[in-house]
Enzyme design. Sequence first.
Site, short mmCIF file in Angstrom:
data_model
loop_
_atom_site.label_atom_id
_atom_site.label_comp_id
_atom_site.label_asym_id
_atom_site.label_seq_id
_atom_site.Cartn_x
_atom_site.Cartn_y
_atom_site.Cartn_z
N CYS A 2 0.82 -1.27 0.11
CA CYS A 2 0.02 0.00 -0.21
C CYS A 2 0.82 1.25 -0.03
O CYS A 2 2.01 1.07 0.18
CB CYS A 2 -0.94 -0.01 1.35
N ARG A 29 2.05 1.19 -6.02
CA ARG A 29 1.97 0.29 -4.92
C ARG A 29 0.72 -0.44 -4.54
O ARG A 29 0.62 -1.26 -3.57
CB ARG A 29 2.41 1.21 -3.65
N TRP A 76 -3.68 -2.01 -1.26
CA TRP A 76 -3.41 -3.50 -2.16
C TRP A 76 -3.88 -4.41 -1.05
O TRP A 76 -3.30 -4.55 0.11
CB TRP A 76 -2.13 -3.64 -2.65
N ASN A 102 0.65 0.21 6.04
CA ASN A 102 1.17 -0.43 5.04
C ASN A 102 1.97 -1.82 5.72
O ASN A 102 2.75 -1.37 6.69
CB ASN A 102 2.15 0.23 4.14
N GLY A 103 1.60 -2.89 5.09
CA GLY A 103 2.05 -3.98 5.67
C GLY A 103 1.16 -5.28 6.34
O GLY A 103 -0.06 -4.90 6.13
N GLU A 498 10.57 -13.88 -19.34
CA GLU A 498 10.32 -12.49 -19.32
C GLU A 498 8.95 -12.17 -20.21
O GLU A 498 8.13 -11.44 -19.53
CB GLU A 498 11.45 -11.64 -19.60
N LYS A 502 5.48 -10.81 -18.98
CA LYS A 502 4.48 -9.84 -19.66
C LYS A 502 3.27 -9.95 -20.24
O LYS A 502 2.09 -9.35 -19.96
CB LYS A 502 5.54 -8.91 -20.68
N GLU A 505 0.71 -10.55 -17.01
CA GLU A 505 0.30 -9.59 -16.16
C GLU A 505 -0.22 -8.40 -16.93
O GLU A 505 -1.18 -7.83 -16.52
CB GLU A 505 1.29 -9.24 -15.52
N HIS A 521 9.13 -33.17 -25.44
CA HIS A 521 8.93 -34.09 -24.36
C HIS A 521 7.69 -33.93 -23.45
O HIS A 521 7.57 -34.12 -22.24
CB HIS A 521 10.19 -33.71 -23.21
N LYS A 635 3.38 -2.73 -7.74
CA LYS A 635 4.81 -2.78 -8.23
C LYS A 635 5.70 -2.92 -7.10
O LYS A 635 6.69 -3.82 -7.39
CB LYS A 635 4.91 -1.30 -8.75
C1 F6R Z 1 6.81 -8.19 -13.53
C2 F6R Z 1 7.37 -7.15 -12.21
C3 F6R Z 1 7.44 -8.02 -11.01
C4 F6R Z 1 8.70 -7.31 -10.20
C5 F6R Z 1 8.82 -8.29 -8.98
C6 F6R Z 1 10.13 -7.73 -8.08
O1 F6R Z 1 6.68 -7.32 -14.62
O2 F6R Z 1 7.34 -5.89 -12.18
O3 F6R Z 1 7.51 -9.39 -11.20
O4 F6R Z 1 9.90 -7.84 -11.25
O5 F6R Z 1 7.78 -7.83 -8.11
O6 F6R Z 1 10.39 -6.22 -7.94
P1 F6R Z 1 11.73 -5.60 -7.78
O7 F6R Z 1 12.40 -5.69 -9.00
O8 F6R Z 1 11.20 -4.19 -7.51
O9 F6R Z 1 12.36 -6.42 -6.67
#
Ligand code: F6R
Length: 640
Positions: A2, A29, A76, A102-103, A498, A502, A505, A521, A635
């Site tokens: 949050c 966040r 969140w 937050n937490g 990766e 993308k 998400e 396989h 994020k």
């Molecule tokens: C994917 C994404 C997340 C972050 C993960 C780690 O697009 O953004 O998977 O990579 O939550 O976040 P950081 O890099 O801030 O530790």
Amino acid sequence: MCSIIAYASCNGSDVSSILLDSLSLLEYRGYDSVGIAVLNDSSIIVRKGVGNVKDVNRKHRLEELVGSIGIGHTRWATHGSISDLNAHPHTSCDGRIAVVHNGIIDNYLELREGMLKDHSFKSETDSEVIAHMLEQLLSRHKDIKDAMVTLLRLLHGSYAFVALLNDGTLVGSRYNEPLIVGVVSSANNNLYYYAIKDEEDNRYNDLFCSSCFISSDVLAFIKYTDKAIFLSNGEFFILRPIKDGYRLSIYDTEGNKISKQITQIAWELSSYVIDKGKYAHYTLKEIHEQEYTIARALCSKINHEFITRLIDAKRVIVIGSGSSYNASLYAKHLLARVGVNVDACIASEVRYSISIDSNDVLLAISQSGETADLLDAVRYAKSKGCKILSIVNVNTSSLARESDYFTSINAGPEIGVAATKSFTAQLAVIYKVASLIARENNNYDYSIYYDSLGSAISKGIKDIIAKENILSSIADTIKGVNDIYVIGKGINHIIALEGALKLKELAYIHAEAINAGELKHGPLALIDNSRNSAVIALNVKDHTYKDVINNVKEVKARGGYVIGISDCYEYKECYDVMLNLPSIYDVNTNCNSVDTISYESLAYPIYQCIPLQLLAYNIAVKRDYNPDYPRNIAKSVTVT
Ligand code: F6R
């Protein structure tokens, strides 16, 4: 996950609009619900609701609240559904205290149970317990400082919280969640300090400021001040209104007043303009920015100690979460190539899947530097005596501060929730680290290349962006499929991982990365001619090229739909559609093993993931999803 913002203004104006402005910068966040509480005379007025900052403000007119001090929050959800009642701030029964948190308060059920007789709870959250406990403790203790000491002794878990009291006081604390105070000097540009302790070290006891911010991220107040105080775990602050401003005091867990350093936040961060510019979304803007950010990351300063620690380590364990874990896999690949004994591990698995000791060096990779799983792994490794190195984007983050040495990726603030420019900047820094290790070991073939890489990649990215219309039409073709399989071999498999992340998400399509050689396989059983799925083949002109072509043919023979992403036209008829990537270097395709591949081709993944980011973005927009704020995620993941 949050976000918290508190603002105590010197002139009493604009509190709500500044809180809302900061909250919209912090939406990365979490964005389930939003609320603010503002002090007007001695009444605390709360407005809150479900939705993002803009929608909640439109519906509940948050900006109309008038007052000189306020707190705000975007949520969140962890405990309790996404509802108006569960939105923060939460208030005490007497309405004289409002809290944002937050937490997770681990023992909230127990604490709540003990208070049910005298207090009525309005939400299902763990956070509300803080407001009621403060109310109860303030009725017993002489002053707020003693109440805070007792409160912190009773709270278990991870938290950052700020409470607004109806006498105009703000109090707050943190434990394993970030909380930063931003101080604004008085009109004559001075902070008046009480009881100066150590001028050399820029440390002070109480300080006077004309206005003050408290937030989970410096981004929230960087527009107003670049002077920040980072609270450490267990510390708490009290901000009291006095004539013409506020008096800020910081205490340790026992309630002893402590002196804190004022950190001048890097000018690079304060110079960033946080807006979408000409782009429809932050995500698109950040994808386009890679034309510059990768080159800038390749220029990052890397401490010599950082390199020698990696060379001298008995073993290096690279960790990360999500995209940063994918970057860790790239680090594993490259560091192994330059002779480092290296392993990669998902941050949340460190405690459970590997044994570590003091001869190991932990290399932690993170955009935010606040990911709880990662910080937990770092603290665990520290407890085993490991040295901690890190690669981060936010230089003032907990990770940067807890590392022995850190290197910045210099990508600038990333607002889109999905990692885009931060991921490629991580790869660029890793590439440079491996090059510097090679140089240290007198392997000049490798070490020279990174100097020219930035401009080659910048040019290549321009070419890809010019082809966005092709990606947009591919997005039209596959936007309705149920499953996407992204195949690649060798180092390219990391980009398949990766890319699949993308697509999941941003576009909410089930996507899976498959090592191309593994198709036969098992996964080939999923391929048919129904057009319910699509295969994306990452097929670079490197030593994996011909093998992947064979794997593509296997898919085609079963009626599958294949999109080729390649810098080689040779077998283009194998794909249903092909996106031709410009070559960014000349490589020798005749080599066929890891021992003979060029060092240049090891840089290709940095650039290869850009079409996948653009494809996921385009599908998201065509499916009417907001790519900046994917559902259910945030994020900065500050809960474990
Ligand atoms: C994917 C994404 C997340 C972050 C993960 C780690 O697009 O953004 O998977 O990579 O939550 O976040 P950081 O890099 O801030 O530790």
